[in-house]
Design a protein around this motif. Structure first.
Motif, short mmCIF file in Angstrom:
data_model
loop_
_atom_site.label_atom_id
_atom_site.label_comp_id
_atom_site.label_asym_id
_atom_site.label_seq_id
_atom_site.Cartn_x
_atom_site.Cartn_y
_atom_site.Cartn_z
N ASN A 1 0.79 -1.23 0.00
CA ASN A 1 0.00 0.00 0.00
C ASN A 1 0.82 1.28 0.00
OD1 ASN A 1 -2.35 -1.47 0.02
ND2 ASN A 1 -2.69 -1.30 2.21
N ALA A 2 2.13 1.18 0.12
CA ALA A 2 2.98 2.38 0.18
C ALA A 2 4.33 2.07 -0.43
CB ALA A 2 3.15 2.85 1.62
N ALA A 3 4.72 2.87 -1.42
CA ALA A 3 5.99 2.62 -2.10
C ALA A 3 6.50 3.94 -2.68
CB ALA A 3 5.81 1.58 -3.20
N GLY A 4 7.64 3.86 -3.34
CA GLY A 4 8.21 5.07 -3.92
C GLY A 4 9.31 4.76 -4.91
N CYS A 5 9.68 5.78 -5.70
CA CYS A 5 10.79 5.66 -6.63
C CYS A 5 11.31 7.05 -6.95
CB CYS A 5 10.36 4.94 -7.91
SG CYS A 5 9.23 5.90 -8.96
N ASN A 6 12.45 7.10 -7.60
CA ASN A 6 13.03 8.36 -8.08
C ASN A 6 13.06 8.32 -9.60
OD1 ASN A 6 13.48 8.74 -5.37
ND2 ASN A 6 15.60 9.38 -5.60
N MET A 7 12.81 9.47 -10.23
CA MET A 7 12.83 9.56 -11.69
C MET A 7 13.43 10.89 -12.10
SD MET A 7 9.07 7.95 -12.67
CE MET A 7 9.36 8.07 -14.45
N ASP A 8 14.08 10.88 -13.26
CA ASP A 8 14.67 12.10 -13.81
C ASP A 8 13.90 12.53 -15.05
OD1 ASP A 8 16.67 12.19 -11.88
OD2 ASP A 8 18.03 10.92 -13.08
N GLY A 9 13.88 13.85 -15.27
CA GLY A 9 13.20 14.42 -16.43
C GLY A 9 12.41 15.64 -16.01
N THR A 10 11.78 16.28 -16.98
CA THR A 10 10.89 17.38 -16.64
C THR A 10 9.65 16.81 -15.96
OG1 THR A 10 9.62 17.32 -18.70
CG2 THR A 10 11.67 18.61 -18.70
N PHE A 11 8.92 17.68 -15.27
CA PHE A 11 7.72 17.20 -14.58
C PHE A 11 6.73 16.61 -15.56
CE2 PHE A 11 3.35 18.15 -13.15
CZ PHE A 11 3.28 17.20 -12.15
N ASP A 12 6.51 17.28 -16.68
CA ASP A 12 5.55 16.77 -17.66
C ASP A 12 5.97 15.41 -18.20
OD1 ASP A 12 3.96 18.99 -17.39
OD2 ASP A 12 4.80 20.05 -19.10
N GLU A 13 7.28 15.21 -18.41
CA GLU A 13 7.77 13.93 -18.91
C GLU A 13 7.56 12.82 -17.87
OE1 GLU A 13 11.46 15.64 -21.69
OE2 GLU A 13 11.82 14.91 -19.63
N VAL A 14 7.93 13.11 -16.64
CA VAL A 14 7.82 12.11 -15.58
C VAL A 14 6.36 11.74 -15.33
CG1 VAL A 14 8.14 11.75 -13.11
CG2 VAL A 14 9.99 12.73 -14.47
N ARG A 15 5.50 12.74 -15.23
CA ARG A 15 4.08 12.46 -14.98
C ARG A 15 3.47 11.68 -16.14
NH1 ARG A 15 -0.16 17.24 -13.96
NH2 ARG A 15 0.37 17.65 -16.14
N ALA A 16 3.81 12.05 -17.37
CA ALA A 16 3.26 11.36 -18.53
C ALA A 16 3.68 9.88 -18.53
CB ALA A 16 3.71 12.04 -19.82
N ARG A 17 4.93 9.62 -18.21
CA ARG A 17 5.42 8.22 -18.17
C ARG A 17 4.67 7.42 -17.12
NH1 ARG A 17 11.61 8.39 -17.16
NH2 ARG A 17 11.29 6.12 -17.02
N LEU A 18 4.51 8.01 -15.94
CA LEU A 18 3.84 7.29 -14.85
C LEU A 18 2.36 7.08 -15.15
CD1 LEU A 18 5.40 8.75 -11.58
CD2 LEU A 18 5.27 6.36 -12.23
N PHE A 19 1.67 8.13 -15.57
CA PHE A 19 0.24 8.02 -15.83
C PHE A 19 -0.02 7.02 -16.96
CE2 PHE A 19 -2.03 11.96 -13.95
CZ PHE A 19 -1.42 11.74 -12.72
N SER A 20 0.82 7.04 -17.99
CA SER A 20 0.65 6.11 -19.10
C SER A 20 0.79 4.67 -18.63
CB SER A 20 1.68 6.42 -20.19
OG SER A 20 1.62 5.46 -21.23
N HIS A 21 1.81 4.45 -17.77
CA HIS A 21 2.03 3.09 -17.26
C HIS A 21 0.86 2.65 -16.38
CE1 HIS A 21 4.22 -0.42 -15.78
NE2 HIS A 21 3.92 -0.05 -14.56
N LEU A 22 0.40 3.52 -15.53
CA LEU A 22 -0.68 3.18 -14.62
C LEU A 22 -1.98 2.90 -15.36
CD1 LEU A 22 0.02 5.73 -11.73
CD2 LEU A 22 0.42 3.28 -11.70
N GLU A 23 -2.25 3.67 -16.39
CA GLU A 23 -3.47 3.44 -17.17
C GLU A 23 -3.46 2.08 -17.85
OE1 GLU A 23 -3.54 6.80 -19.75
OE2 GLU A 23 -4.71 8.03 -18.38
N LYS A 24 -2.27 1.59 -18.19
CA LYS A 24 -2.14 0.29 -18.86
C LYS A 24 -2.32 -0.87 -17.88
CE LYS A 24 1.03 1.90 -22.47
NZ LYS A 24 2.43 1.82 -22.98
N VAL A 25 -1.77 -0.73 -16.68
CA VAL A 25 -1.73 -1.89 -15.77
C VAL A 25 -2.89 -1.94 -14.80
CG1 VAL A 25 0.78 -1.98 -15.90
CG2 VAL A 25 -0.30 -0.69 -14.06
N LEU A 26 -3.60 -0.84 -14.58
CA LEU A 26 -4.69 -0.87 -13.61
C LEU A 26 -5.94 -1.48 -14.23
CD1 LEU A 26 -4.38 2.54 -11.72
CD2 LEU A 26 -3.60 0.27 -11.03
#
Length: 319
Positions: free
Chosen positions: A294-319
């Protein structure tokens, strides 16, 4: 598990000098378990140094021995370094990893995925908190729980269970809390310090953060963002962001909440929280992170828009 705890107590008995450390950006469990172990070791006559790579958050400075925590490691030999609640060894910081005067490590943790880097690795993902594992060690040694130790263990358990709201609020967690209250802990006094005494600047920072609330198209993922500019405007730092992720998680229909926290330009720390249906440890692992169900974390590099887009895209696929 009992054999592992017995071995730890045997090593404690024959060792004299200890270093205790935990993960970067320490939370209530990290601070509480570290200070509880330090208080126990000092009470049996051991030489103890407590080192965190980041300062103790103001929220937990009321705990006994919090004012003794160092950000540098004194130049002396340590028989054992206890590393608590880190998940990954790198999260203990560069000073610990590069210290040449540590003889051996003992790893104590309750993360679902955890490095096994110690000569002993006490890892139990069913434990409500690392503080619960420290409690087992002290009880196994038949050592009385002092008031100072009780405050620290109670704080570790109550914060990591979300005041007994999270799914890790198991029978052991409630039993430990009851025992700590029997040792003299005042439940309201701790709750008042943790939840009713926040500095004004924290709410000023929160006022900057909440307008960043963003959802995925399905509405099952929500995020908020903390930037360096927000810290500068409010005169705050990352130690005051603890709990911010609970605001998007509390929204009806949201199954996964994210907190984007800017570390430096182009570098982000992302916290993941789940209501229980989604294993965010596996989600964060896809980006090199880890943690609990229920609780986790990670570090990522890039602009905010890039990082958020990568995460949201991944989450939309796996959820």
């Amino acid at each position: 598990m009992s054999n592992t705890i017995q071995k730890i107590n045997e090593i404690i008995a024959k060792s004299s000098s200890f270093l205790i450390t935990t993960h970067e950006s320490p939370d209530g469990d990290a601070v509480g378990s570290s200070l509880a172990l330090a208080s126990y070791l000092r009470s049996i006559g051991k030489d103890v140094t407590i080192h965190f790579c980041d300062p103790v958050p103001e929220l937990y400075t009321f705990l006994p021995l919090a004012d003794t925590v160092l950000q540098t490691i004194p130049d002396k030999t340590y028989d054992i370094c206890f590393v608590l609640d880190v998940g990954e060894f790198r999260r203990a910081g560069k000073a610990v990893a590069s210290c040449q005067s540590i003889t051996a490590f003992i790893n104590i943790d309750h993360h679902l995925s955890c490095d096994e880097f110690g000569i002993i690795n006490l890892i139990d993902s069913t434990a409500s908190a690392t503080g619960a594992l420290i409690h087992r060690i002290i009880k196994s040694a038949n050592h009385p729980i002092s008031f100072d130790i009780a405050q620290c263990i109670y704080t570790a358990v109550i914060t990591d269970t979300g005041s007994f709201r999270y799914s890790n609020s198991n029978p052991e967690a409630f039993a430990i809390a009851g025992e700590m209250i029997a040792c003299g802990v005042n439940a309201w006094d701790i709750a008042e310090k943790l939840y009713e005494s926040q500095p004004r600047q924290r709410l000023e920072l929160l006022a900057q953060v909440l307008p960043t609330l963003t959802f995925t198209p399905k509405g099952d993922v929500a995020s908020v963002t903390v930037t360096l500019d927000m810290y500068e405007k409010t005169g705050t730092g990352p130690e005051l962001t603890d709990g911010f992720i609970n605001y998007p998680r509390s929204i009806r229909g949201v199954e996964v909440a994210l907190l984007f926290r800017e570390l430096k330009p182009g570098s982000w720390k992302i916290g993941f929280r789940s209501k229980g249906k989604v294993d965010v440890a596996s989600l964060s692992a896809a980006f090199g992170g880890g943690g609990h169900h229920n609780a986790a974390g990670c570090n990522m590099d890039g602009t905010f828009d890039e990082v958020r887009a990568r995460l949201f895209s991944h989450l939309e696929k796996v959820l």
